[in-house]
Design a protein around this motif. Structure first.
Motif, short mmCIF file in Angstrom:
data_model
loop_
_atom_site.label_atom_id
_atom_site.label_comp_id
_atom_site.label_asym_id
_atom_site.label_seq_id
_atom_site.Cartn_x
_atom_site.Cartn_y
_atom_site.Cartn_z
N GLN A 15 0.71 -1.07 -0.15
CA GLN A 15 0.08 -0.09 0.16
C GLN A 15 1.02 0.89 0.18
N LEU A 16 2.22 1.56 0.29
CA LEU A 16 3.06 2.36 0.63
C LEU A 16 3.87 3.04 -0.41
N SER A 17 4.08 1.64 -1.22
CA SER A 17 5.79 1.78 -2.38
C SER A 17 4.35 2.43 -3.74
N TYR A 18 5.33 3.05 -4.67
CA TYR A 18 4.83 3.09 -5.96
C TYR A 18 5.98 2.80 -7.32
N PRO A 19 5.77 2.81 -8.47
CA PRO A 19 6.42 1.89 -9.27
C PRO A 19 7.49 3.67 -9.90
N ASP A 20 8.89 3.18 -10.63
CA ASP A 20 9.28 4.41 -10.76
C ASP A 20 8.90 4.46 -12.58
N ARG A 21 9.54 4.74 -12.86
CA ARG A 21 9.55 5.07 -14.29
C ARG A 21 9.48 3.37 -15.21
N ASN A 22 10.35 2.71 -14.93
CA ASN A 22 10.59 1.95 -14.95
C ASN A 22 10.18 0.44 -14.22
N GLY A 23 9.16 0.84 -13.65
CA GLY A 23 8.67 -0.69 -12.92
C GLY A 23 8.86 -0.91 -12.02
N GLN A 24 10.28 -0.22 -11.03
CA GLN A 24 10.87 -0.54 -10.02
C GLN A 24 9.82 0.55 -9.06
N PRO A 25 9.96 -0.86 -7.48
CA PRO A 25 9.00 -0.13 -6.69
C PRO A 25 9.76 1.00 -5.61
N ILE A 26 9.41 1.63 -5.32
CA ILE A 26 9.71 2.49 -4.92
C ILE A 26 9.14 3.35 -3.05
N LEU A 27 9.68 3.01 -1.94
CA LEU A 27 9.75 2.76 -1.18
C LEU A 27 10.24 4.11 -0.05
N GLU A 28 9.83 4.83 0.06
CA GLU A 28 10.09 6.25 0.86
C GLU A 28 9.04 6.63 2.38
N GLU A 29 10.37 7.33 3.07
CA GLU A 29 10.23 7.39 4.29
C GLU A 29 8.97 8.25 4.04
N GLY A 30 8.79 8.61 5.33
CA GLY A 30 7.79 10.03 5.70
C GLY A 30 5.93 9.23 6.04
N TYR A 31 5.23 10.87 6.10
CA TYR A 31 3.60 10.37 6.37
C TYR A 31 3.10 9.98 5.75
N PHE A 32 1.69 9.45 6.03
CA PHE A 32 1.21 8.97 5.47
C PHE A 32 -0.55 8.90 6.00
N THR A 33 -1.49 9.57 5.43
CA THR A 33 -2.79 9.57 6.04
C THR A 33 -3.69 8.36 5.62
N VAL A 34 -4.46 7.61 6.36
CA VAL A 34 -5.12 7.12 6.42
C VAL A 34 -6.61 6.97 6.29
N LYS A 35 -7.82 7.16 4.95
CA LYS A 35 -8.62 7.84 5.60
C LYS A 35 -9.56 6.95 5.29
N VAL A 36 -11.06 6.81 6.03
CA VAL A 36 -12.60 5.88 5.72
C VAL A 36 -13.84 6.57 6.28
N GLY A 37 -14.44 6.71 5.46
CA GLY A 37 -15.63 7.13 5.70
C GLY A 37 -15.37 9.16 6.20
N GLU A 38 -15.10 10.09 6.93
CA GLU A 38 -14.35 11.10 7.25
C GLU A 38 -13.46 10.93 7.91
N LEU A 39 -13.33 9.83 8.72
CA LEU A 39 -11.91 10.11 9.63
C LEU A 39 -11.12 9.77 9.12
N THR A 40 -9.68 10.50 9.47
CA THR A 40 -8.32 10.07 8.89
C THR A 40 -7.54 10.05 10.16
N LYS A 41 -6.19 9.31 10.16
CA LYS A 41 -5.61 9.50 11.21
C LYS A 41 -3.92 9.33 10.48
#
Length: 755
Positions: A719-745
């Motif tokens: 859920q937190l990685s994404y591909p670069d232009r060559n399809g290789q996964p990028i996983l970077e440190e940092g903040y994420f927000t999870v949302k369900v309904g109108e609730l977030t954390k």
């Protein structure tokens, strides 16, 4: 005359000591390993016989009239194509009785098995894209866009399972479904064939279909092959028109268009059909980069790649990248195609033989494709069970299968608007029913139903209801009046409810190309006229794509997005209007607000800004700048509340996991179903990140007052990685927000932190 017995004895001893030679070729031995059988058969074939296995011809080449609907075999035509040109596959047809399909495929199979040199069975392809839609009496499910709206993969599984159950015995071995393109351009005429605009939703639904179709044990001794189509990027043409060019950055291909196909490959899909269009100036049928390097080498697909209709020819007269058909054939085969849906001539065979004679295509290259085709036929058991059966035709259109289609339709209808709770309508005395879809069966099922563009109204089953029929059945004591002309004010004022069933007539592919997404003006005018009364107005949209209703939306009291709900769709619509069914569908697409600007929900932030009216130098973020109704929108007759969103911790390590959970409560007074949609936002990325992305979904049923805690595991690689232009996964440190309904954390990814 005397003879010496010694030479005879010597010959006898020699004969007895020699190993016994098997009279059965290895490829005909069901106990031999499939790879051994493939290689044995391959070694026995001439080059032209191999080329024939790479060719797929249309039914019109072997029937009497040359018309698609004619499922009758002219044996002389088929005998020539199979015996002299070694054609290994045929396709297509229209809805005819099962007995007729049986006769046709039985005759065709007999010619291949008994009158050809090597007895290689035919594999027959067909577009059963939403149930057994080319079979009279077959169960017709909602189209994929409706299945996506259910957010319930079980319905996609059921569609695949029932399709196999009803058609495998008839010799329909190879189904050109599921469609795994993502519906990001609402103008595109095939958007209803997709599961929606989200890659994760399309992946889950596609995987479920494949499991239901290819792993149906009830069809034994038969097996069937599904097809992932159309690889890839087909659904995002810049113009919105079918088969027109797409311009998609490589990174976006990997992040948005690849995942649904990757899920299909991982699920064991046996065949892949290519995109008929072009990406970044290169037709997919001529792209070694996409077909071989991406699909085969990176994604790991080892099955059969088939072209779409006449798409090698299109490299000459549509894309203009090849001088003639022979050059187009060379480019496509070297790009990696295995089978050419030619589909009307022997031009592919002739071009291939010429290329072999010239030394430009080697027999080894041909063997690569034919090896895959033969392996598919062996895996499906066609050598042991080549003939169709007419002993289980009672499986077709059973009550149980129709109930599955009805349940899918019920969960697919989306209640977009319900002003002042006008729906449900419990005890009406008089209802006016108007609009082009009010008394139409064909509109409910759309294209790919009985015929390519949908059949004439009279060809639909007698027991299939229109919306008008279903409302009369649902309200037997009410006066349900069908108005085909604008009713008088007196008629309108005397009614308890007006149901206007608008939308589109059936279409598919390029026939459905339009230049204006707005609902036809005559329908908008009728809706406006009907809205002038105090009588509540319910708009039912029967359509394959989101036609614009912005000008009349506020004039309606309730809106149902019915999509293309299939043969049981009218029943589901009436049940929702009456309240017998509580609507639970949610939009799998963003419903556009304007004709000139639209984006999918998970757009890049650059499309997510608007100027603040008070200060043009400040930019304020807005969540849905182009949607009348956002992705995931859908109302219910009860109220669901979300509370107590919890994360198991505030951080996650690279190899760890994090549990997210929320309490969902039915705070209303009736039972209902809720699709719980979880979204994740990456705050900062090296490559611009989407505003939000669907990370997980789950559909739950709740009784009044009941609470369930819904949970899912956040995995960094998932859920937190994404591909670069060559399809290789990028996983970077940092903040994420999870949302369900109108609730977030918020939580933080710390790669080196130990969970």
């Amino acid at each position: 005359m005397k003879y010496s017995v010694l030479p005879i004895l010597i010959l006898f001893v020699l004969a007895m000591t020699q190993p016994v030679q098997s009279q059965t070729p290895t490829y005909q031995n069901p106990d031999a390993a499939i790879e051994d059988r493939v290689e044995d058969l391959l070694n026995r074939m001439t080059v032209y016989e191999k080329i024939g296995q790479m060719t797929q011809l249309n039914i019109t080449t072997i029937n009497p009239t040359g018309k698609q609907a004619d499922v009758e075999l002219v044996e002389e035509k088929a005998r020539d194509l199979i015996g002299n040109h070694h054609i290994g596959s045929f396709l297509n047809g229209e809805a005819v009785p099962p007995e007729q399909w049986f006769r046709f495929t039985n005759q065709l199979t007999r010619l291949a098995m008994e009158e050809s040199r090597l007895g290689i069975p035919i594999i027959y392809g067909i577009d059963h894209v939403h149930g057994a839609n080319y079979l009279e009496g077959g169960t017709i499910f909602p189209h994929n866009i409706n299945l996506g709206a259910t957010f319930n993969p079980q319905h996609s599984y059921n569609t695949g399972w029932v399709t196999a159950y009803e058609t495998a015995d008839l010799g329909h071995h190879w189904n050109f479904a599921p469609i795994l393109d993502i519906g990001v351009n609402p103008l595109w005429p095939r958007i209803y064939e997709t599961f929606g605009e989200d890659p994760r939703l399309a992946a889950r639904m596609g995987e479920s279909y494949i499991n239901g179709y290819q792993r149906n044990e009830e069809i034994e001794p038969y097996n069937v092959a599904a097809t992932a189509k159309h690889f890839l990027g087909y659904s995002d043409p810049k113009s919105g028109w079918d088969r027109s060019p797409a311009y998609i950055p490589k990174q976006a291909i990997h992040e948005f268009h690849r995942p649904s196909f990757q899920a299909a490959v991982d699920a064991g899909i046996k065949t892949v059909m290519l995109n008929s269009g072009e990406i970044n100036g290169i037709p997919v049928h001529g792209s070694y980069e996409l077909v071989t390097e991406l699909l085969r080498d990176e994604m790991g697909f080892d099955g059969v790649v088939v072209t779409d209709w006449a798409d090698i020819e299109k490299l000459v007269d549509f894309h203009f990248i090849s001088e003639n058909f022979k050059e187009a054939t060379f480019r496509s085969v070297m790009a990696g195609i295995d089978m050419s849906m030619t589909p009307l001539t022997l031009e592919f065979n002739e071009a291939m033989q010429a290329l072999v004679d010239e030394g430009r295509i080697t027999e080894d290259r041909i063997d690569e494709s034919v090896r895959r085709i033969l392996r598919l036929k062996f895996e499906l058991g066609l050598f042991e069970h080549p003939y169709p059966s007419n002993e289980r035709l009672n499986r077709i259109g059973t009550t149980e299968s129709k109930v599955k289609a009805l349940e899918a339709a019920r969960e697919s209808i989306v209640l977009l608007r319900n002003k002042n709770g006008v729906l449900p309508v419990l005890n009406p005395t008089r209802i006016l029913v108007a609009g082009p879809s009010a008394d139409s069966k064909r509109n409910l099922a759309g294209g790919w139903t009985l015929a390519w563009q949908g059949a004439n109204e009279e060809r639909y089953p007698d027991d299939m209801m229109t919306i008008l029929d279903a409302l009369r059945a649902e309200y037997p004591d009410a006066d349900i009046e069908h108005v085909t002309k604008t009713p008088s004010q007196q008629q309108i004022d005397a009614a308890d409810l007006i149901v206007y069933a608008g939308g589109e007539e059936p279409y598919t592919e390029f026939v459905g190309n339009i230049s204006d997404l707005t609902l036809p003006q005559n329908q908008l005018d009728e809706i406006s006229r009907l809205s002038e009364s105090a009588t509540p107005l319910v708009l039912v949209l029967v359509q394959g794509r989101p036609r614009l209703i912005t000008s009349v939306e506020e004039k309606t009291d309730a809106i149902l997005h019915a999509g293309l709900p299939g043969f049981q769709g009218a029943n589901a619509i009436a049940e929702i209007i009456s309240g017998a069914v509580n609507p639970s569908g949610k939009l799998p697409i963003s419903y556009p607000e304007s004709p000139s600007h639209f984006t999918p929900y998970n757009h890049k932030p650059s499309a997510n800004y608007d100027f603040d009216e008070e200060d043009a130098n400040q930019i304020s973020q807005v969540s849905q700048p182009t949607s009348l109704y956002p992705f995931g929108h859908g109302l219910s007759y009860t109220t669901f509340t979300y509370s107590d969103l919890r994360l198991s911790k505030s951080f996650i390590g690279e190899n760890g996991s994090l549990s997210a959970s929320v309490a969902v409560t039915n705070a209303g007074n009736r039972a209902g179903m809720e699709s719980v949609l979880w979204f994740i936002t990456d705050h900062v990325g090296t490559i611009t990140r989407p505003v939000e992305e669907l990370a997980h979904f789950e559909k739950i049923a709740l009784e009044p007052g009941e609470t369930k805690r819904v949970q899912f595991e956040i995995q960094p690689s998932e859920q937190l990685s994404y591909p670069d232009r060559n399809g290789q996964p990028i996983l970077e440190e940092g903040y994420f927000t999870v949302k369900v309904g109108e609730l977030t954390k918020e939580f933080r990814l710390e790669k080196n932190k130990d969970d």
